[in-house]
Motif scaffolding. Structure first.
Motif, short mmCIF file in Angstrom:
data_model
loop_
_atom_site.label_atom_id
_atom_site.label_comp_id
_atom_site.label_asym_id
_atom_site.label_seq_id
_atom_site.Cartn_x
_atom_site.Cartn_y
_atom_site.Cartn_z
N GLU A 21 16.80 10.18 -5.28
CA GLU A 21 17.87 9.63 -4.45
C GLU A 21 17.31 8.55 -3.54
O GLU A 21 16.13 8.56 -3.18
N SER A 22 18.15 7.61 -3.16
CA SER A 22 17.80 6.69 -2.09
C SER A 22 18.07 7.38 -0.76
O SER A 22 18.75 8.41 -0.69
N LEU A 23 17.52 6.81 0.31
CA LEU A 23 17.70 7.33 1.66
C LEU A 23 18.29 6.24 2.54
O LEU A 23 18.27 5.07 2.19
N ARG A 24 18.82 6.64 3.69
CA ARG A 24 19.27 5.64 4.65
C ARG A 24 18.07 4.90 5.22
O ARG A 24 16.96 5.43 5.22
N ASP A 25 18.30 3.70 5.73
CA ASP A 25 17.16 2.92 6.21
C ASP A 25 16.59 3.44 7.53
O ASP A 25 15.54 2.97 7.97
N ASP A 26 17.26 4.42 8.15
CA ASP A 26 16.66 5.08 9.31
C ASP A 26 15.83 6.28 8.88
O ASP A 26 15.16 6.91 9.70
N GLU A 27 15.85 6.61 7.58
CA GLU A 27 15.08 7.73 7.05
C GLU A 27 13.86 7.27 6.26
O GLU A 27 12.88 8.00 6.14
N GLU A 80 18.50 -1.97 -4.83
CA GLU A 80 17.46 -2.87 -5.35
C GLU A 80 16.10 -2.18 -5.39
O GLU A 80 15.37 -2.25 -6.39
N ARG A 81 15.77 -1.47 -4.30
CA ARG A 81 14.48 -0.78 -4.26
C ARG A 81 14.46 0.43 -5.19
O ARG A 81 13.41 0.76 -5.77
N ALA A 82 15.60 1.08 -5.35
CA ALA A 82 15.67 2.21 -6.28
C ALA A 82 15.40 1.74 -7.71
O ALA A 82 14.67 2.39 -8.47
N ARG A 83 16.00 0.62 -8.08
CA ARG A 83 15.77 0.07 -9.43
C ARG A 83 14.30 -0.27 -9.63
O ARG A 83 13.73 0.00 -10.70
N ALA A 118 0.84 -1.21 0.00
CA ALA A 118 0.00 0.00 0.00
C ALA A 118 0.87 1.26 0.00
O ALA A 118 0.64 2.19 -0.79
N MET A 119 1.89 1.29 0.87
CA MET A 119 2.71 2.51 0.92
C MET A 119 3.60 2.61 -0.32
O MET A 119 3.87 3.71 -0.82
N TRP A 120 4.06 1.49 -0.83
CA TRP A 120 4.88 1.50 -2.04
C TRP A 120 4.08 2.06 -3.23
O TRP A 120 4.54 2.93 -3.95
N ARG A 174 11.82 1.59 -12.31
CA ARG A 174 11.17 0.76 -13.34
C ARG A 174 9.65 0.91 -13.29
O ARG A 174 9.00 1.04 -14.33
N GLU A 175 9.09 0.91 -12.08
CA GLU A 175 7.62 0.93 -11.97
C GLU A 175 7.04 2.30 -12.31
O GLU A 175 5.95 2.39 -12.88
N VAL A 176 7.73 3.38 -11.95
CA VAL A 176 7.25 4.70 -12.36
C VAL A 176 7.34 4.79 -13.88
O VAL A 176 6.40 5.24 -14.55
N GLY A 177 8.46 4.38 -14.43
CA GLY A 177 8.59 4.22 -15.87
C GLY A 177 8.27 5.45 -16.68
O GLY A 177 7.63 5.35 -17.74
N HIS A 178 8.71 6.60 -16.22
CA HIS A 178 8.42 7.86 -16.92
C HIS A 178 9.72 8.53 -17.32
O HIS A 178 10.68 8.54 -16.54
N PRO A 179 9.82 9.09 -18.52
CA PRO A 179 11.09 9.71 -18.96
C PRO A 179 11.51 10.91 -18.13
O PRO A 179 12.68 11.31 -18.20
#
Length: 279
Positions: free
Chosen positions: A154-160, A168-171, A128-130, A175-180
């Protein structure tokens, strides 16, 4: 080894938050820095979901100091606006706020706005949050495209963040947003904290990686160069190997630099200048 082009070096005003915008710009002029990433924190430049400060007044100050804005950061995560807000009204306020950052960038002639994933509530269903974050970023891409602005995530630290906090999550999000209009950036504090290398990110994203927050991490703190343990020459060699020509934003953000940000910038530039080449 090729060095950094002077035009790639970009300073940021976040650690000047206890001083005026005029003081920050005076300091950049003295340092010979011609590019900044504008951090829209009060009282430097007000930005909220209803609008923003007088752009013409800011433009006049920038011209007077020989400085241009190349990118915009709209503060999030610890603030009232973020990308994965659960409550519909909060999410809509956030959408308007980040949309205003995009319009501001366009008015200033900046071609990019820094974004991230935000966070979901602890214990909330992850899908849901993703999905909420993905859809929000997708909506913002639709605002950015006709403005000629690119969102750099940007990615964030796992405490943020409990969303995009590693490669892995950034990729997956990219990919899922998939917008230029969504490209990628490295914040080398977050990537270092995740145990990832600059090479890992270049191999994952290639030409889609167009922007960096580039600091001397330990790897957790946003240190000026010389205060952490990041191998600067090795980082530059990696950038050379992957033909990186994007900006290197000095996102100095830790409180021990807030009392004398000009001294921090001066020390930072002194280290970097060993690797700087004129354009």
């Amino acid at each position: 080894m090729r060095g950094i082009k002077r035009s790639q070096l970009v300073n940021m005003n976040q650690h000047y938050r206890r001083f005026s915008m005029d003081f920050f710009l005076d300091c950049q002029q003295r340092l010979g820095i011609g590019q900044i990433e504008l951090w829209c924190g009060a009282a430097h430049f007000w930005l909220d979901h209803t609008g923003y400060d007088d752009v013409s007044a800011l433009r006049a100050k920038l011209r007077a100091h020989g400085v241009r804005v190349v990118s915009v950061t709209a503060p999030s995560i610890a603030y009232q606006y973020q990308y994965a807000a659960q409550e519909p009204a909060h999410l809509e306020y956030s959408f308007r706020y980040f949309s205003n950052a995009i319009h501001l960038a366009a008015e200033l002639g900046a071609d990019r706005v820094v974004v991230n994933s935000g966070w979901g509530y602890q214990g909330e269903d992850e899908s849901a949050m993703w999905n909420r974050c993905r859809d929000h970023l997708g909506r913002l891409c639709q605002v950015a495209q006709p403005c000629g602005v690119t969102l750099v995530m940007e990615s964030l630290r796992d405490d943020e963040s409990n969303l995009v906090c590693n490669l892995e999550r950034a990729r997956r999000m990219h990919r899922e947003v998939g917008h230029p209009s969504l490209k990628m950036m490295v914040d080398n504090i977050a990537t270092g904290a995740a145990g990832e290398t600059l090479g890992d990110w270049f191999r994952a994203f290639g030409a889609e990686l167009i922007h960096m927050h580039f600091l001397d991490g330990d790897p957790w703190l946003h240190n000026v160069w010389g205060d952490g343990n990041t191998a600067l020459a090795q980082q530059i060699q990696t950038m050379n190997d992957h033909h990186y020509t994007g900006y290197l934003v000095q996102e100095v953000a830790d409180e021990h630099y807030f009392s004398d940000p000009y001294a921090a910038d001066r020390r930072n530039l002194r280290v970097l200048e060993r690797f700087v080449e004129d354009d």
